[in-house]
Design a protein around this motif. Structure first.
Motif, PDB file in Angstrom:
ATOM      1  N   SER A  45       7.436  -5.572   9.254  1.00  0.00           N
ATOM      2  CA  SER A  45       6.700  -4.406   8.769  1.00  0.00           C
ATOM      3  C   SER A  45       5.358  -4.298   9.470  1.00  0.00           C
ATOM      4  N   SER A  46       4.829  -3.100   9.479  1.00  0.00           N
ATOM      5  CA  SER A  46       3.514  -2.885  10.083  1.00  0.00           C
ATOM      6  C   SER A  46       2.428  -3.346   9.107  1.00  0.00           C
ATOM      7  N   PRO A  47       1.252  -3.664   9.630  1.00  0.00           N
ATOM      8  CA  PRO A  47       0.142  -4.049   8.739  1.00  0.00           C
ATOM      9  C   PRO A  47      -0.171  -2.967   7.703  1.00  0.00           C
ATOM     10  N   GLU A  48      -0.011  -1.715   8.089  1.00  0.00           N
ATOM     11  CA  GLU A  48      -0.289  -0.618   7.155  1.00  0.00           C
ATOM     12  C   GLU A  48       0.708  -0.625   5.995  1.00  0.00           C
ATOM     13  N   LYS A  49       2.010  -0.840   6.309  1.00  0.00           N
ATOM     14  CA  LYS A  49       3.026  -0.883   5.251  1.00  0.00           C
ATOM     15  C   LYS A  49       2.814  -2.093   4.351  1.00  0.00           C
ATOM     16  N   ILE A  50       2.414  -3.205   4.946  1.00  0.00           N
ATOM     17  CA  ILE A  50       2.159  -4.418   4.149  1.00  0.00           C
ATOM     18  C   ILE A  50       0.987  -4.169   3.201  1.00  0.00           C
ATOM     19  N   GLN A  51      -0.077  -3.570   3.694  1.00  0.00           N
ATOM     20  CA  GLN A  51      -1.231  -3.279   2.839  1.00  0.00           C
ATOM     21  C   GLN A  51      -0.845  -2.323   1.721  1.00  0.00           C
ATOM     22  N   SER A  52      -0.032  -1.335   2.040  1.00  0.00           N
ATOM     23  CA  SER A  52       0.438  -0.386   1.033  1.00  0.00           C
ATOM     24  C   SER A  52       1.272  -1.110  -0.035  1.00  0.00           C
ATOM     25  N   ALA A  53       2.131  -2.042   0.396  1.00  0.00           N
ATOM     26  CA  ALA A  53       2.950  -2.808  -0.554  1.00  0.00           C
ATOM     27  C   ALA A  53       2.071  -3.695  -1.428  1.00  0.00           C
ATOM     28  N   ILE A  54       1.034  -4.295  -0.836  1.00  0.00           N
ATOM     29  CA  ILE A  54       0.105  -5.120  -1.616  1.00  0.00           C
ATOM     30  C   ILE A  54      -0.510  -4.286  -2.730  1.00  0.00           C
ATOM     31  N   GLU A  55      -0.967  -3.100  -2.381  1.00  0.00           N
ATOM     32  CA  GLU A  55      -1.600  -2.226  -3.372  1.00  0.00           C
ATOM     33  C   GLU A  55      -0.604  -1.761  -4.431  1.00  0.00           C
ATOM     34  N   GLU A  56       0.658  -1.542  -4.021  1.00  0.00           N
ATOM     35  CA  GLU A  56       1.682  -1.094  -4.978  1.00  0.00           C
ATOM     36  C   GLU A  56       2.149  -2.227  -5.890  1.00  0.00           C
ATOM     37  N   VAL A  57       2.492  -3.360  -5.292  1.00  0.00           N
ATOM     38  CA  VAL A  57       3.042  -4.485  -6.067  1.00  0.00           C
ATOM     39  C   VAL A  57       1.994  -5.070  -7.012  1.00  0.00           C
ATOM     40  N   PHE A  58       0.763  -5.177  -6.536  1.00  0.00           N
ATOM     41  CA  PHE A  58      -0.287  -5.828  -7.319  1.00  0.00           C
ATOM     42  C   PHE A  58      -1.320  -4.834  -7.841  1.00  0.00           C
ATOM     43  N   GLU A  59      -0.913  -3.580  -8.045  1.00  0.00           N
ATOM     44  CA  GLU A  59      -1.869  -2.538  -8.433  1.00  0.00           C
ATOM     45  C   GLU A  59      -2.668  -2.875  -9.683  1.00  0.00           C
TER      46      GLU A  59
END
Length: 105
Positions: free
Chosen positions: A46-60
């Motif tokens: 995954s791209s760093p942008e998608k990973i950051q987005s997942a971090i924000e979604e999973v751990f919101e």
């Protein structure tokens, strides 16, 4: 430790003399939760942008987890491909030759 054939699971391995044990760790890898959200086998796909987005979604709702990941990044403990997975080797003994051990490893 983490094993390639059990990518999402953390294990604790300990040996002392003749005693040996390996068991699942009670602390799951944050990376495995993100990979599940991203639907990829490991973060490196995954791209760093998608990973950051997942971090924000999973751990919101978990600011502590987000802060922990950020601390890991700042301390060099977060790998772009493997997240918070790591291997550690701890050697305990008397009169250990540290320079030689490092050289041999």
């Amino acid at each position: 430790i983490w094993l390639a054939n059990a990518f999402a699971c953390a294990f604790t391995w300990h040996t002392a003399g003749y005693q040996f044990g390996i068991e699942p760790s009670p602390n799951p890898f944050m990376a495995s939760m993100l990979e599940h959200a991203l639907k990829v086998p490991y973060l490196g796909l995954s791209s760093p942008e998608k990973i950051q987005s997942a971090i924000e979604e999973v751990f919101e709702d978990d600011q502590e987890a987000i802060s922990t990941i950020e601390s890991f990044r700042n301390e060099g403990r977060w790998n772009t491909d493997f997240g918070d997975r790591k291997q550690e080797l701890v050697l305990i003994g008397v009169h250990l030759d540290n320079p030689r051990m490092k050289e041999e490893l």
